[in-house]
Scaffold this motif. Sequence first.
Motif, PDB file in Angstrom:
ATOM      1  N   LEU A   1      27.829 -27.167  -9.916  1.00 24.56           N
ATOM      2  CA  LEU A   1      29.086 -26.654 -10.121  1.00 24.56           C
ATOM      3  C   LEU A   1      29.137 -25.088  -9.750  1.00 24.56           C
ATOM      4  CD1 LEU A   1      30.058 -28.678 -13.306  1.00 24.56           C
ATOM      5  CD2 LEU A   1      31.328 -28.849 -11.007  1.00 24.56           C
ATOM      6  N   LYS A   2      28.082 -24.544 -10.455  1.00 24.82           N
ATOM      7  CA  LYS A   2      27.801 -22.906 -10.177  1.00 24.82           C
ATOM      8  C   LYS A   2      27.674 -22.780  -8.763  1.00 24.82           C
ATOM      9  CE  LYS A   2      25.125 -19.112 -11.632  1.00 24.82           C
ATOM     10  NZ  LYS A   2      23.754 -18.668 -12.521  1.00 24.82           N
ATOM     11  N   ARG A   3      27.142 -23.659  -8.154  1.00 25.47           N
ATOM     12  CA  ARG A   3      26.808 -23.238  -6.811  1.00 25.47           C
ATOM     13  C   ARG A   3      28.148 -23.157  -5.856  1.00 25.47           C
ATOM     14  NH1 ARG A   3      24.405 -20.092  -4.325  1.00 25.47           N
ATOM     15  NH2 ARG A   3      22.770 -20.661  -5.607  1.00 25.47           N
ATOM     16  N   ILE A   4      28.999 -24.020  -6.151  1.00 32.53           N
ATOM     17  CA  ILE A   4      30.431 -24.473  -5.610  1.00 32.53           C
ATOM     18  C   ILE A   4      31.088 -23.052  -5.921  1.00 32.53           C
ATOM     19  CG2 ILE A   4      32.763 -25.533  -5.821  1.00 32.53           C
ATOM     20  CD1 ILE A   4      30.943 -28.318  -6.346  1.00 32.53           C
ATOM     21  N   ARG A   5      31.235 -22.727  -7.347  1.00 36.78           N
ATOM     22  CA  ARG A   5      32.097 -21.430  -7.458  1.00 36.78           C
ATOM     23  C   ARG A   5      31.305 -19.986  -6.819  1.00 36.78           C
ATOM     24  NH1 ARG A   5      31.025 -23.049 -12.876  1.00 36.78           N
ATOM     25  NH2 ARG A   5      29.574 -21.316 -13.359  1.00 36.78           N
ATOM     26  N   ALA A   6      29.964 -20.244  -6.767  1.00 35.76           N
ATOM     27  CA  ALA A   6      29.394 -18.983  -6.070  1.00 35.76           C
ATOM     28  C   ALA A   6      29.711 -19.114  -4.708  1.00 35.76           C
ATOM     29  CB  ALA A   6      27.724 -18.895  -6.032  1.00 35.76           C
ATOM     30  N   ASN A   7      29.545 -20.184  -3.867  1.00 35.56           N
ATOM     31  CA  ASN A   7      30.036 -20.436  -2.561  1.00 35.56           C
ATOM     32  C   ASN A   7      31.270 -19.945  -2.156  1.00 35.56           C
ATOM     33  OD1 ASN A   7      27.416 -21.115  -1.856  1.00 35.56           O
ATOM     34  ND2 ASN A   7      28.065 -23.265  -1.844  1.00 35.56           N
ATOM     35  N   ALA A   8      32.314 -20.263  -3.186  1.00 34.52           N
ATOM     36  CA  ALA A   8      33.797 -19.862  -2.888  1.00 34.52           C
ATOM     37  C   ALA A   8      33.961 -18.396  -2.971  1.00 34.52           C
ATOM     38  CB  ALA A   8      34.581 -20.591  -3.960  1.00 34.52           C
ATOM     39  N   ALA A   9      33.289 -17.672  -3.964  1.00 34.49           N
ATOM     40  CA  ALA A   9      33.467 -16.236  -4.014  1.00 34.49           C
ATOM     41  C   ALA A   9      32.787 -15.611  -2.883  1.00 34.49           C
ATOM     42  CB  ALA A   9      32.561 -15.925  -5.382  1.00 34.49           C
ATOM     43  N   LYS A  10      31.610 -16.234  -2.576  1.00 34.73           N
ATOM     44  CA  LYS A  10      31.025 -15.592  -1.091  1.00 34.73           C
ATOM     45  C   LYS A  10      31.930 -15.857   0.173  1.00 34.73           C
ATOM     46  CE  LYS A  10      26.263 -16.052  -2.371  1.00 34.73           C
ATOM     47  NZ  LYS A  10      25.105 -16.623  -2.716  1.00 34.73           N
ATOM     48  N   ARG A  11      32.416 -17.041   0.200  1.00 38.30           N
ATOM     49  CA  ARG A  11      33.528 -17.412   1.525  1.00 38.30           C
ATOM     50  C   ARG A  11      34.434 -16.284   1.353  1.00 38.30           C
ATOM     51  NH1 ARG A  11      37.971 -20.568   1.922  1.00 38.30           N
ATOM     52  NH2 ARG A  11      38.161 -21.054   3.992  1.00 38.30           N
ATOM     53  N   LEU A  12      35.064 -16.143   0.218  1.00 36.53           N
ATOM     54  CA  LEU A  12      36.316 -15.098   0.037  1.00 36.53           C
ATOM     55  C   LEU A  12      35.812 -13.887   0.570  1.00 36.53           C
ATOM     56  CD1 LEU A  12      39.124 -15.875  -0.937  1.00 36.53           C
ATOM     57  CD2 LEU A  12      38.564 -15.050  -3.011  1.00 36.53           C
ATOM     58  N   ARG A  13      34.998 -13.459   0.049  1.00 39.70           N
ATOM     59  CA  ARG A  13      34.208 -11.912   0.478  1.00 39.70           C
ATOM     60  C   ARG A  13      33.894 -11.816   1.732  1.00 39.70           C
ATOM     61  NH1 ARG A  13      29.703 -11.734  -2.110  1.00 39.70           N
ATOM     62  NH2 ARG A  13      30.800 -11.853  -4.214  1.00 39.70           N
ATOM     63  N   ASN A  14      33.532 -12.817   2.404  1.00 41.95           N
ATOM     64  CA  ASN A  14      33.009 -12.934   3.904  1.00 41.95           C
ATOM     65  C   ASN A  14      34.259 -12.922   4.684  1.00 41.95           C
ATOM     66  OD1 ASN A  14      30.216 -12.957   3.403  1.00 41.95           O
ATOM     67  ND2 ASN A  14      30.057 -15.309   3.646  1.00 41.95           N
ATOM     68  N   ARG A  15      35.311 -13.830   4.405  1.00 41.38           N
ATOM     69  CA  ARG A  15      36.524 -13.724   5.402  1.00 41.38           C
ATOM     70  C   ARG A  15      37.046 -12.320   5.031  1.00 41.38           C
ATOM     71  NH1 ARG A  15      40.446 -18.061   3.521  1.00 41.38           N
ATOM     72  NH2 ARG A  15      41.474 -17.089   4.921  1.00 41.38           N
ATOM     73  N   TYR A  16      37.332 -11.699   3.930  1.00 39.80           N
ATOM     74  CA  TYR A  16      37.929 -10.406   3.849  1.00 39.80           C
ATOM     75  C   TYR A  16      37.094  -9.579   4.665  1.00 39.80           C
ATOM     76  CZ  TYR A  16      39.079  -5.860   1.943  1.00 39.80           C
ATOM     77  OH  TYR A  16      39.700  -4.658   1.640  1.00 39.80           O
ATOM     78  N   GLN A  17      35.775  -9.354   4.689  1.00 32.24           N
ATOM     79  CA  GLN A  17      34.945  -8.317   5.579  1.00 32.24           C
ATOM     80  C   GLN A  17      35.260  -8.561   7.008  1.00 32.24           C
ATOM     81  OE1 GLN A  17      31.187  -8.616   3.840  1.00 32.24           O
ATOM     82  NE2 GLN A  17      31.537  -7.201   2.055  1.00 32.24           N
ATOM     83  N   ALA A  18      35.205  -9.830   7.385  1.00 33.56           N
ATOM     84  CA  ALA A  18      35.233 -10.276   8.743  1.00 33.56           C
ATOM     85  C   ALA A  18      36.674  -9.740   9.332  1.00 33.56           C
ATOM     86  CB  ALA A  18      34.918 -11.792   9.004  1.00 33.56           C
ATOM     87  N   LYS A  19      37.749 -10.004   8.629  1.00 36.02           N
ATOM     88  CA  LYS A  19      39.175  -9.870   8.902  1.00 36.02           C
ATOM     89  C   LYS A  19      39.280  -8.202   9.078  1.00 36.02           C
ATOM     90  CE  LYS A  19      43.427 -10.669   9.747  1.00 36.02           C
ATOM     91  NZ  LYS A  19      43.958 -11.156  10.858  1.00 36.02           N
ATOM     92  N   THR A  20      38.631  -7.536   8.097  1.00 39.93           N
ATOM     93  CA  THR A  20      38.787  -6.011   8.180  1.00 39.93           C
ATOM     94  C   THR A  20      37.904  -5.750   9.361  1.00 39.93           C
ATOM     95  OG1 THR A  20      38.839  -6.068   5.742  1.00 39.93           O
ATOM     96  CG2 THR A  20      38.165  -4.082   6.701  1.00 39.93           C
ATOM     97  N   THR A  21      37.000  -6.118   9.759  1.00 38.75           N
ATOM     98  CA  THR A  21      36.075  -5.761  10.894  1.00 38.75           C
ATOM     99  C   THR A  21      36.931  -6.016  12.107  1.00 38.75           C
ATOM    100  OG1 THR A  21      34.351  -6.053   9.734  1.00 38.75           O
ATOM    101  CG2 THR A  21      34.161  -6.093  12.021  1.00 38.75           C
ATOM    102  N   ARG A  22      37.774  -7.163  12.178  1.00 37.51           N
ATOM    103  CA  ARG A  22      38.593  -7.510  13.472  1.00 37.51           C
ATOM    104  C   ARG A  22      39.781  -6.547  13.768  1.00 37.51           C
ATOM    105  NH1 ARG A  22      37.754 -12.897  11.788  1.00 37.51           N
ATOM    106  NH2 ARG A  22      39.887 -12.959  10.963  1.00 37.51           N
ATOM    107  N   THR A  23      40.254  -6.304  12.474  1.00 38.42           N
ATOM    108  CA  THR A  23      41.311  -5.275  12.506  1.00 38.42           C
ATOM    109  C   THR A  23      40.912  -3.830  12.979  1.00 38.42           C
ATOM    110  OG1 THR A  23      42.256  -6.317  10.595  1.00 38.42           O
ATOM    111  CG2 THR A  23      43.249  -4.157  10.950  1.00 38.42           C
ATOM    112  N   PHE A  24      39.671  -3.499  12.600  1.00 37.16           N
ATOM    113  CA  PHE A  24      39.267  -2.341  13.170  1.00 37.16           C
ATOM    114  C   PHE A  24      38.814  -2.017  14.775  1.00 37.16           C
ATOM    115  CE2 PHE A  24      39.187  -0.585   8.898  1.00 37.16           C
ATOM    116  CZ  PHE A  24      39.393   0.724   9.001  1.00 37.16           C
ATOM    117  N   VAL A  25      38.402  -3.397  15.192  1.00 35.91           N
ATOM    118  CA  VAL A  25      37.972  -3.727  16.292  1.00 35.91           C
ATOM    119  C   VAL A  25      39.273  -3.413  17.290  1.00 35.91           C
ATOM    120  CG1 VAL A  25      37.199  -5.468  18.145  1.00 35.91           C
ATOM    121  CG2 VAL A  25      35.669  -4.872  16.098  1.00 35.91           C
ATOM    122  N   LYS A  26      40.282  -4.260  16.724  1.00 39.23           N
ATOM    123  CA  LYS A  26      41.754  -4.201  17.527  1.00 39.23           C
ATOM    124  C   LYS A  26      42.182  -2.758  17.558  1.00 39.23           C
ATOM    125  CE  LYS A  26      43.078  -8.911  16.503  1.00 39.23           C
ATOM    126  NZ  LYS A  26      43.622  -9.715  15.358  1.00 39.23           N
TER     127      LYS A  26
END
Length: 83
Positions: free
Chosen positions: A8-33
């Motif tokens: 259960l803890k791993r599921i919560r941690a993965n969800a938090a990491k996924r959110l953080r990774n998506r935010y950082q990836a999206k921000t990077t794509r915006t700067f590339v554009k």
Amino acid sequence: MANHKSALKRIRANAAKRLRNRYQAKTTRTFVKKLRNAVSKEEALALLPKVTSMLDRLAKKNVIHKNKAANNKSKLTKFANSL
């Protein structure tokens, strides 16, 4: 559904990491554009170190593959220098 406390803890941690990774990836794509749409060489060269750093960080955290980061950095550098 998970049966163990650690799962259960791993599921919560993965969800938090996924959110953080998506935010950082999206921000990077915006700067590339932003860099791709730059019209002046000064503007592009000012943005280039920041974008390069962001790509390196994503590759280091395995959000994107290291070769993808290298290819993007190479193409963006060539673009900025050709302006």
